[in-house]
Design a protein around this motif. Structure first.
Motif, PDB file in Angstrom:
ATOM      1  N   ILE A   1      46.799  81.674 -70.487  1.00  0.00           N
ATOM      2  CA  ILE A   1      46.287  80.318 -70.288  1.00  0.00           C
ATOM      3  C   ILE A   1      47.114  79.580 -69.241  1.00  0.00           C
ATOM      4  O   ILE A   1      46.562  78.913 -68.365  1.00  0.00           O
ATOM      5  N   THR A   2      48.434  79.695 -69.304  1.00  0.00           N
ATOM      6  CA  THR A   2      49.253  79.002 -68.310  1.00  0.00           C
ATOM      7  C   THR A   2      49.052  79.604 -66.914  1.00  0.00           C
ATOM      8  O   THR A   2      49.027  78.877 -65.920  1.00  0.00           O
ATOM      9  N   ARG A   3      48.901  80.917 -66.834  1.00  0.00           N
ATOM     10  CA  ARG A   3      48.636  81.535 -65.536  1.00  0.00           C
ATOM     11  C   ARG A   3      47.308  81.055 -64.965  1.00  0.00           C
ATOM     12  O   ARG A   3      47.215  80.688 -63.790  1.00  0.00           O
ATOM     13  N   LEU A   4      46.264  81.065 -65.798  1.00  0.00           N
ATOM     14  CA  LEU A   4      44.949  80.653 -65.318  1.00  0.00           C
ATOM     15  C   LEU A   4      44.921  79.177 -64.931  1.00  0.00           C
ATOM     16  O   LEU A   4      44.323  78.801 -63.918  1.00  0.00           O
ATOM     17  N   LEU A   5      45.585  78.346 -65.720  1.00  0.00           N
ATOM     18  CA  LEU A   5      45.635  76.923 -65.391  1.00  0.00           C
ATOM     19  C   LEU A   5      46.363  76.702 -64.072  1.00  0.00           C
ATOM     20  O   LEU A   5      45.924  75.906 -63.229  1.00  0.00           O
ATOM     21  N   SER A   6      47.458  77.415 -63.872  1.00  0.00           N
ATOM     22  CA  SER A   6      48.184  77.238 -62.608  1.00  0.00           C
ATOM     23  C   SER A   6      47.374  77.762 -61.426  1.00  0.00           C
ATOM     24  O   SER A   6      47.439  77.196 -60.334  1.00  0.00           O
ATOM     25  N   ILE A   7      46.574  78.803 -61.614  1.00  0.00           N
ATOM     26  CA  ILE A   7      45.722  79.313 -60.535  1.00  0.00           C
ATOM     27  C   ILE A   7      44.663  78.281 -60.178  1.00  0.00           C
ATOM     28  O   ILE A   7      44.416  78.006 -58.999  1.00  0.00           O
ATOM     29  N   VAL A   8      44.052  77.666 -61.185  1.00  0.00           N
ATOM     30  CA  VAL A   8      43.026  76.658 -60.924  1.00  0.00           C
ATOM     31  C   VAL A   8      43.635  75.437 -60.242  1.00  0.00           C
ATOM     32  O   VAL A   8      43.085  74.909 -59.265  1.00  0.00           O
ATOM     33  N   VAL A   9      44.788  74.975 -60.726  1.00  0.00           N
ATOM     34  CA  VAL A   9      45.428  73.797 -60.137  1.00  0.00           C
ATOM     35  C   VAL A   9      45.920  74.108 -58.726  1.00  0.00           C
ATOM     36  O   VAL A   9      45.730  73.312 -57.804  1.00  0.00           O
ATOM     37  N   LEU A  10      46.539  75.256 -58.534  1.00  0.00           N
ATOM     38  CA  LEU A  10      47.074  75.618 -57.227  1.00  0.00           C
ATOM     39  C   LEU A  10      45.963  75.848 -56.209  1.00  0.00           C
ATOM     40  O   LEU A  10      46.043  75.385 -55.071  1.00  0.00           O
ATOM     41  N   GLY A  11      44.902  76.539 -56.611  1.00  0.00           N
ATOM     42  CA  GLY A  11      43.826  76.851 -55.672  1.00  0.00           C
ATOM     43  C   GLY A  11      42.925  75.690 -55.374  1.00  0.00           C
ATOM     44  O   GLY A  11      42.365  75.594 -54.284  1.00  0.00           O
ATOM     45  N   GLY A  12      42.748  74.793 -56.313  1.00  0.00           N
ATOM     46  CA  GLY A  12      41.829  73.667 -56.147  1.00  0.00           C
ATOM     47  C   GLY A  12      40.632  73.862 -57.052  1.00  0.00           C
ATOM     48  O   GLY A  12      39.990  74.915 -57.026  1.00  0.00           O
TER      49      GLY A  12
ATOM     50  N   PRO B   1      49.208  89.518 -80.310  1.00  0.00           N
ATOM     51  CA  PRO B   1      49.177  88.119 -80.737  1.00  0.00           C
ATOM     52  C   PRO B   1      50.204  87.295 -79.966  1.00  0.00           C
ATOM     53  O   PRO B   1      51.337  87.705 -79.761  1.00  0.00           O
ATOM     54  N   GLY B   2      49.783  86.135 -79.525  1.00  0.00           N
ATOM     55  CA  GLY B   2      50.675  85.258 -78.780  1.00  0.00           C
ATOM     56  C   GLY B   2      50.601  85.418 -77.279  1.00  0.00           C
ATOM     57  O   GLY B   2      51.140  84.605 -76.541  1.00  0.00           O
ATOM     58  N   SER B   3      49.927  86.454 -76.795  1.00  0.00           N
ATOM     59  CA  SER B   3      49.866  86.660 -75.343  1.00  0.00           C
ATOM     60  C   SER B   3      48.907  85.689 -74.668  1.00  0.00           C
ATOM     61  O   SER B   3      48.954  85.532 -73.452  1.00  0.00           O
ATOM     62  N   GLN B   4      48.057  85.017 -75.453  1.00  0.00           N
ATOM     63  CA  GLN B   4      47.102  84.099 -74.846  1.00  0.00           C
ATOM     64  C   GLN B   4      47.801  82.931 -74.156  1.00  0.00           C
ATOM     65  O   GLN B   4      47.293  82.395 -73.173  1.00  0.00           O
ATOM     66  N   ILE B   5      48.961  82.540 -74.635  1.00  0.00           N
ATOM     67  CA  ILE B   5      49.681  81.431 -74.007  1.00  0.00           C
ATOM     68  C   ILE B   5      50.052  81.779 -72.563  1.00  0.00           C
ATOM     69  O   ILE B   5      49.913  80.949 -71.654  1.00  0.00           O
ATOM     70  N   LEU B   6      50.505  82.993 -72.342  1.00  0.00           N
ATOM     71  CA  LEU B   6      50.851  83.407 -70.973  1.00  0.00           C
ATOM     72  C   LEU B   6      49.620  83.411 -70.075  1.00  0.00           C
ATOM     73  O   LEU B   6      49.682  82.972 -68.924  1.00  0.00           O
TER      74      LEU B   6
ATOM     75  N   VAL C   1      54.222  77.519 -64.828  1.00  0.00           N
ATOM     76  CA  VAL C   1      54.412  76.141 -65.275  1.00  0.00           C
ATOM     77  C   VAL C   1      55.057  75.312 -64.168  1.00  0.00           C
ATOM     78  O   VAL C   1      54.651  74.169 -63.908  1.00  0.00           O
ATOM     79  N   VAL C   2      56.024  75.872 -63.481  1.00  0.00           N
ATOM     80  CA  VAL C   2      56.670  75.167 -62.378  1.00  0.00           C
ATOM     81  C   VAL C   2      55.666  74.893 -61.261  1.00  0.00           C
ATOM     82  O   VAL C   2      55.656  73.800 -60.678  1.00  0.00           O
ATOM     83  N   LEU C   3      54.794  75.865 -60.980  1.00  0.00           N
ATOM     84  CA  LEU C   3      53.777  75.669 -59.948  1.00  0.00           C
ATOM     85  C   LEU C   3      52.812  74.542 -60.315  1.00  0.00           C
ATOM     86  O   LEU C   3      52.393  73.769 -59.445  1.00  0.00           O
TER      87      LEU C   3
END
Length: 168
Positions: free
Chosen positions: A97-108, A90-95, A143-145
């Motif tokens: 979600i932030t990883r996946l969001l940063s991958i989408v934003v960073l990659g395009g 429980p609670g690991s979804q936050i990690l 998050v920094v990325l």
């Protein structure tokens, strides 16, 4: 029984190796579908302009249903791959979600090769952060990325900038 493939001084756990191979196969299939099929062209056209796609004969409701099905199947496959990496807590979804969001934003947005490149950059960055700074700080890198990429290059590494001001 946990077994590993041994290649010289490197050990590759079988479960992670299977997950890696499955992820590569899924990404190649998605790239082929999005770039070389009528469905992929229809999805990209509908995402760009529903009216223009409708004028070209694209049935928007069918494309929306197919896009939802592809997204649901991809999410299910991703969950299966992540389950190979370790237990869910429980609670690991936050990690994740932030990883996946940063991958989408960073990659395009919409760029499968960009997502692969961004995932490699984030993975190496988190490993370096965990090794040289602290394991507690490695999740903060995503998050920094996100902030850095949105400030410097909002379309991502391999994303394309849209010229929406021309249509106005």
């Amino acid at each position: 029984v946990d077994t590993s493939l041994v290649a010289g001084p490197f050990y590759f756990p079988h479960n992670l190796l299977y997950g890696f191979i499955l992820a590569i196969v899924i990404m190649v299939i998605l790239q082929i579908v999005f770039t070389r099929t009528w469905l992929g062209r229809s999805i990209r056209a509908a995402a760009s302009s529903e009216d223009a796609a409708r004028l070209m004969g694209v049935k928007i409701s069918a494309v929306a249903a197919a896009t939802f099905a592809i997204g649901a199947a991809s999410a299910g496959a991703g969950g299966a791959i992540v389950s190979l990496m370790g237990p869910f807590v429980p609670g690991s979804q936050i990690l994740w979600i932030t990883r996946l969001l940063s991958i989408v934003v960073l990659g395009g947005l919409g760029s499968v090769p960009g997502a692969v490149l961004a995932a490699v950059i984030l993975g190496v960055g988190e490993a370096l952060m965990s090794t040289y700074v602290s394991p507690l700080w490695s999740p903060a890198l995503s998050v920094v990325l996100i902030f850095f990429i949105l400030a410097v290059r909002p379309q991502g590494i391999l994303g394309t900038r849209l010229r929406e001001d021309v249509a106005q």
